[in-house]
Design an enzyme around this catalytic site. Structure first.
Site, PDB file in Angstrom:
ATOM      1  N   GLU A  49      46.354  20.133  57.787  1.00  0.00           N
ATOM      2  CA  GLU A  49      46.468  21.592  57.837  1.00  0.00           C
ATOM      3  C   GLU A  49      45.269  22.285  57.206  1.00  0.00           C
ATOM      4  OE1 GLU A  49      48.386  23.120  59.625  1.00  0.00           O
ATOM      5  OE2 GLU A  49      49.920  21.629  60.097  1.00  0.00           O
ATOM      6  N   TYR A 132      50.266  30.569  55.613  1.00  0.00           N
ATOM      7  CA  TYR A 132      50.438  29.666  56.754  1.00  0.00           C
ATOM      8  C   TYR A 132      50.611  28.210  56.312  1.00  0.00           C
ATOM      9  CZ  TYR A 132      49.291  26.250  60.186  1.00  0.00           C
ATOM     10  OH  TYR A 132      49.336  25.116  60.940  1.00  0.00           O
ATOM     11  N   ASP A 150      50.737  31.091  62.629  1.00  0.00           N
ATOM     12  CA  ASP A 150      49.281  31.038  62.704  1.00  0.00           C
ATOM     13  C   ASP A 150      48.830  31.944  63.842  1.00  0.00           C
ATOM     14  OD1 ASP A 150      50.012  29.669  64.959  1.00  0.00           O
ATOM     15  OD2 ASP A 150      48.346  28.263  64.831  1.00  0.00           O
ATOM     16  N   CYS A 225      49.170  29.431  76.378  1.00  0.00           N
ATOM     17  CA  CYS A 225      49.074  30.869  76.110  1.00  0.00           C
ATOM     18  C   CYS A 225      47.841  31.129  75.252  1.00  0.00           C
ATOM     19  CB  CYS A 225      50.349  31.343  75.399  1.00  0.00           C
ATOM     20  SG  CYS A 225      50.566  33.130  75.347  1.00  0.00           S
ATOM     21  N   CYS A 232      49.310  31.216  82.830  1.00  0.00           N
ATOM     22  CA  CYS A 232      50.699  31.647  82.988  1.00  0.00           C
ATOM     23  C   CYS A 232      51.394  30.867  84.098  1.00  0.00           C
ATOM     24  CB  CYS A 232      50.760  33.147  83.259  1.00  0.00           C
ATOM     25  SG  CYS A 232      50.037  34.146  81.916  1.00  0.00           S
ATOM     26  N   CYS A 235      53.159  27.992  82.545  1.00  0.00           N
ATOM     27  CA  CYS A 235      53.875  28.289  81.303  1.00  0.00           C
ATOM     28  C   CYS A 235      55.378  28.058  81.452  1.00  0.00           C
ATOM     29  CB  CYS A 235      53.616  29.732  80.874  1.00  0.00           C
ATOM     30  SG  CYS A 235      54.472  30.173  79.348  1.00  0.00           S
ATOM     31  N   CYS A 241      59.067  35.864  79.521  1.00  0.00           N
ATOM     32  CA  CYS A 241      57.940  36.528  78.862  1.00  0.00           C
ATOM     33  C   CYS A 241      57.919  38.034  79.114  1.00  0.00           C
ATOM     34  CB  CYS A 241      56.627  35.906  79.349  1.00  0.00           C
ATOM     35  SG  CYS A 241      55.157  36.659  78.616  1.00  0.00           S
TER      36      CYS A 241
END
Length: 330
Positions: A49, A132, A150, A225, A232, A235, A241
DNA sequence: TATTCGTGGCT
DNA sequence: TAGCCAAGAAT
């Protein structure tokens, strides 16, 4: 199935939630990243991270493996000189992250029995761990049901939930927005069908799904995304959405300022540190001067800022070195 | 809230 | 090609 009833729907009609789709989608399509593999320790998750802060996945994979092999526990890294840590960090960028990770490892070794803490508040008290990263470690390393927000998640929520093309600047509201999307929340809000399935779908199970949901939101933002040219067509939640439903309106908010690079202090600091990383030991002031001839005053200012940041130290004989190099002034 | 802080790949 | 962008934190 979802946990929210359709407004005005029949008692059996239940809306499909983002989590209903994204959790299975993630289990089927998640990238095989090394820190996601079974057996990864909380320390391994923490290191990943920190390395991933503002740094693309592709550049982190190799350094992460090398790092965990060399320093498999916080105490191992804590015992190493900062100079070794900075050389191992290499060209990942933002080298202060390496210094903070070093300090965090020392705190974990000294104050937490060499065990990466599991609660958000304790994690946030460690150097280099902010809003985060603390939640990412709590969720991905310890399975806690906490929102992990994030830049990817903020973009996905902006589009899928709020119907906006971009997330805009981070806001304190972001955490609550994402918390509301996690499965296993407020039991009182669950519908009858979920309660009837309580024997099979326990609260603990929902908690595990919550961490997976956070990973799924990040994955969707990172691979589908995306900021520029969202795919899209591929997706999994295109039908849920809000941005799609509104006809994908363009972003009308503030345009963020472009990052400049050439000639900045950041470039000069990078040059200076690159010289020190590449040298086996201390270097002369003259060697550092050659790293930036354009503007001597800027070079001097940047070297001073590196000293202030603890990324560079000066020897008794006037030479410069990475911190903790044997024989330096400290 | 707005800046600063590396590095490199992608379009 | 010159921006744009990337699993943020600290101040």
């Amino acid at each position: 199935m979802g946990t929210t009833t359709s407004a005005g729907g029949t008692p059996t009609a239940v809306d499909t939630t983002l989590a209903d789709v994204l959790v299975p989608w993630f289990r089927a399509h998640a990238r095989d990243l090394p820190w996601r593999r079974p057996g990864t320790t909380p320390w391994g998750v923490l290191v990943s991270e920190i390395m991933l802060q503002q740094t693309p996945v592709a550049r982190v994979e190799d350094p992460w493996r090398t790092w965990l092999e060399r320093w498999p526990r916080p105490s191992a890294m804590a015992a190493a000189p900062a100079a070794d840590v900075l050389r191992a960090w290499g060209r990942l960028g933002y080298p202060r992250r390496a210094l903070r990770l070093h300090a965090a490892a020392q705190a974990i070794a000294a104050d937490h029995d060499d065990v990466v803490p599991a609660d958000v508040e304790t994690l946030e008290s460690l150097p280099g761990i902010g809003t985060y990263t603390a939640r990412a470690v709590a969720a991905f390393a310890h399975g806690q049901r906490v929102p992990v927000v994030d830049t990817n998640v903020r973009r996905v929520v902006a589009r899928a939930v709020h119907g906006r093309a971009e997330a805009g600047p981070a806001a304190s509201r972001d955490l609550a927005d994402v918390e509301a999307l996690l499965p296993g929340g407020d039991p009182g809000a669950r519908d009858a069908s979920a309660e009837s399935d309580a024997a099979a779908v326990t609260l603990a199970g929902h908690h595990e799904d919550a961490a997976t949901m956070s990973a799924a939101l990040m994955e969707l933002g990172a691979t589908v995304c995306v900021a520029r040219g969202p795919r899209c067509g591929g997706c999994p939640v295109v039908e849920l959405c809000a941005w799609q439903r509104l006809g994908r309106p363009a972003w009308d908010g503030p345009v963020r300022k472009a990052q400049t690079w050439a000639g900045t202090d950041r470039q000069v600091r990078g040059r200076l540190l690159d010289v020190l990383r590449g040298a086996p030991g201390p270097v002369t002031a003259e060697a550092l001067e050659k790293a930036w001839l354009t503007d001597p005053a800027q070079r001097a200012r940047c070297l001073d800022s590196l000293l202030v940041d603890g990324l560079v130290e000066q020897m008794a004989d006037g030479r410069f070195a990475l911190p903790g190099e044997a024989g330096d002034v400290g």
